[in-house]
Design a protein around this motif. Structure first.
Motif, mmCIF file in Angstrom:
data_model
loop_
_atom_site.group_PDB
_atom_site.id
_atom_site.type_symbol
_atom_site.label_atom_id
_atom_site.label_comp_id
_atom_site.label_asym_id
_atom_site.label_seq_id
_atom_site.Cartn_x
_atom_site.Cartn_y
_atom_site.Cartn_z
ATOM 1 N N SER A 195 2.908 -9.547 -6.425
ATOM 2 C CA SER A 195 2.279 -8.297 -5.987
ATOM 3 C C SER A 195 1.087 -7.926 -6.865
ATOM 4 C CB SER A 195 3.294 -7.156 -5.988
ATOM 5 O OG SER A 195 3.781 -6.904 -7.293
ATOM 6 N N GLY A 242 0.463 0.184 -9.638
ATOM 7 C CA GLY A 242 1.393 -0.914 -9.860
ATOM 8 C C GLY A 242 2.795 -0.395 -10.117
ATOM 9 N N GLU A 243 3.802 -1.245 -9.903
ATOM 10 C CA GLU A 243 5.195 -0.812 -10.027
ATOM 11 C C GLU A 243 5.592 -0.544 -11.469
ATOM 12 O OE1 GLU A 243 5.292 -4.237 -7.024
ATOM 13 O OE2 GLU A 243 4.096 -3.600 -8.688
ATOM 14 N N ARG A 247 5.749 6.623 -1.160
ATOM 15 C CA ARG A 247 6.167 6.629 -2.556
ATOM 16 C C ARG A 247 7.686 6.610 -2.588
ATOM 17 N NH1 ARG A 247 2.911 11.195 -5.798
ATOM 18 N NH2 ARG A 247 3.904 12.571 -4.293
ATOM 19 N N THR A 268 -2.019 -1.035 -0.222
ATOM 20 C CA THR A 268 -2.538 -1.220 -1.574
ATOM 21 C C THR A 268 -1.691 -0.440 -2.557
ATOM 22 O OG1 THR A 268 -4.760 -1.381 -0.648
ATOM 23 C CG2 THR A 268 -4.597 -1.015 -3.019
ATOM 24 N N LEU A 269 -1.185 -1.144 -3.584
ATOM 25 C CA LEU A 269 -0.372 -0.471 -4.594
ATOM 26 C C LEU A 269 -1.244 0.444 -5.442
ATOM 27 C CD1 LEU A 269 1.902 -3.387 -5.850
ATOM 28 C CD2 LEU A 269 2.429 -1.643 -4.152
ATOM 29 N N GLY A 327 4.007 -7.875 -11.860
ATOM 30 C CA GLY A 327 4.394 -7.488 -10.502
ATOM 31 C C GLY A 327 5.687 -8.143 -10.068
ATOM 32 N N LEU A 376 7.701 2.331 -6.252
ATOM 33 C CA LEU A 376 6.612 1.786 -5.447
ATOM 34 C C LEU A 376 5.764 2.956 -4.971
ATOM 35 C CD1 LEU A 376 5.704 -1.003 -4.201
ATOM 36 C CD2 LEU A 376 6.935 -0.313 -2.151
ATOM 37 N N ASN A 377 4.458 2.846 -5.152
ATOM 38 C CA ASN A 377 3.513 3.864 -4.699
ATOM 39 C C ASN A 377 2.413 3.113 -3.963
ATOM 40 O OD1 ASN A 377 1.976 6.125 -4.299
ATOM 41 N ND2 ASN A 377 1.630 6.563 -6.470
ATOM 42 N N CYS A 378 2.305 3.306 -2.662
ATOM 43 C CA CYS A 378 1.472 2.420 -1.844
ATOM 44 C C CYS A 378 0.645 3.212 -0.826
ATOM 45 C CB CYS A 378 2.402 1.438 -1.117
ATOM 46 S SG CYS A 378 1.570 0.186 -0.155
#
Length: 198
Positions: free
Chosen positions: A47, A176-177, A120, A172-173, A35, A133-135
């Motif tokens: 993260s 993950g990146e 996103r 909340t991811l 992260g 990033l997708n959260c």
């Protein structure tokens, strides 16, 4: 050393303390954080390990990694590569402002999408680095009231809260990146995501 790696070069993976000795170092086991570092309201954490946080920087950099892999001692500058960006957020009245610290961002190679509960994004910066990033957001937002600004030292995303509640974290991811696919991968809700212009 192998491929021009200098003896004593430190592994490029976050939190790995291994250094290059000889060719055998290239297959050395590595414990690292996939992260990125997050600094928010005085707390410092990775993260990928959100429950382990501290206010002390010296303690933060000593946090043992959470993922096992192989040491990496050099980066290939000719390839687009996934990179870790430090990001942080703060609340300002009815808004949540997310700052992603990336320089030389190419607006033509970026995408930002938002629904009332999901953000996103994908960035290309420093010519070769990509960050995704997708959260799932901590609260509801008004997509029409959100904006994106690409500034010299960072990208700033202003999210307009739909209900005025206080957020303890960004959200909340998803995936993950570091996962392949980044912004384009991940769960449903794609149909109700709207592109956010700057």
């Amino acid at each position: 050393g192998e491929g021009g790696i200098k003896v004593g070069e430190q592994c490029k993976n976050n939190a790995c303390q291994n250094t290059y000795v000889d060719a055998s170092s290239l297959s050395q086991q590595c414990v690292y954080h996939p992260g990125c570092p997050v600094f928010h309201e005085g707390y410092k954490y990775w993260s990928c390990c959100k429950k382990k946080r501290t206010t002390e920087f010296s303690e933060f950099i000593s946090f043992t990694g959470c993922t096992t892999g192989t040491c990496t001692f050099q980066e290939d500058p000719s390839k687009k590569k996934k990179a870790l960006c430090r990001y942080d957020f703060f609340q300002q009245g009815p808004n949540v402002v997310l700052s992603i610290y990336a320089k030389k961002v190419d607006p033509e190679q970026c995408s930002f999408e938002i629904s009332d509960r999901q953000l996103r994004l994908s960035l290309l910066f420093d010519f070769v680095n990509t960050f995704s990033l997708n959260c799932m957001l901590n609260g509801r937002v008004d997509p029409n009231g959100c904006k994106v600004e690409i500034l010299a030292p960072k990208v700033e995303i202003t999210l307009k809260k739909a209900d005025g509640s206080s957020w303890s974290e960004l959200g909340t991811l998803i995936g993950g990146e570091e996962e392949e696919g980044g912004v384009d991968g991940g769960g449903g809700g794609e149909d109700d995501l709207a592109a956010v212009g700057d």
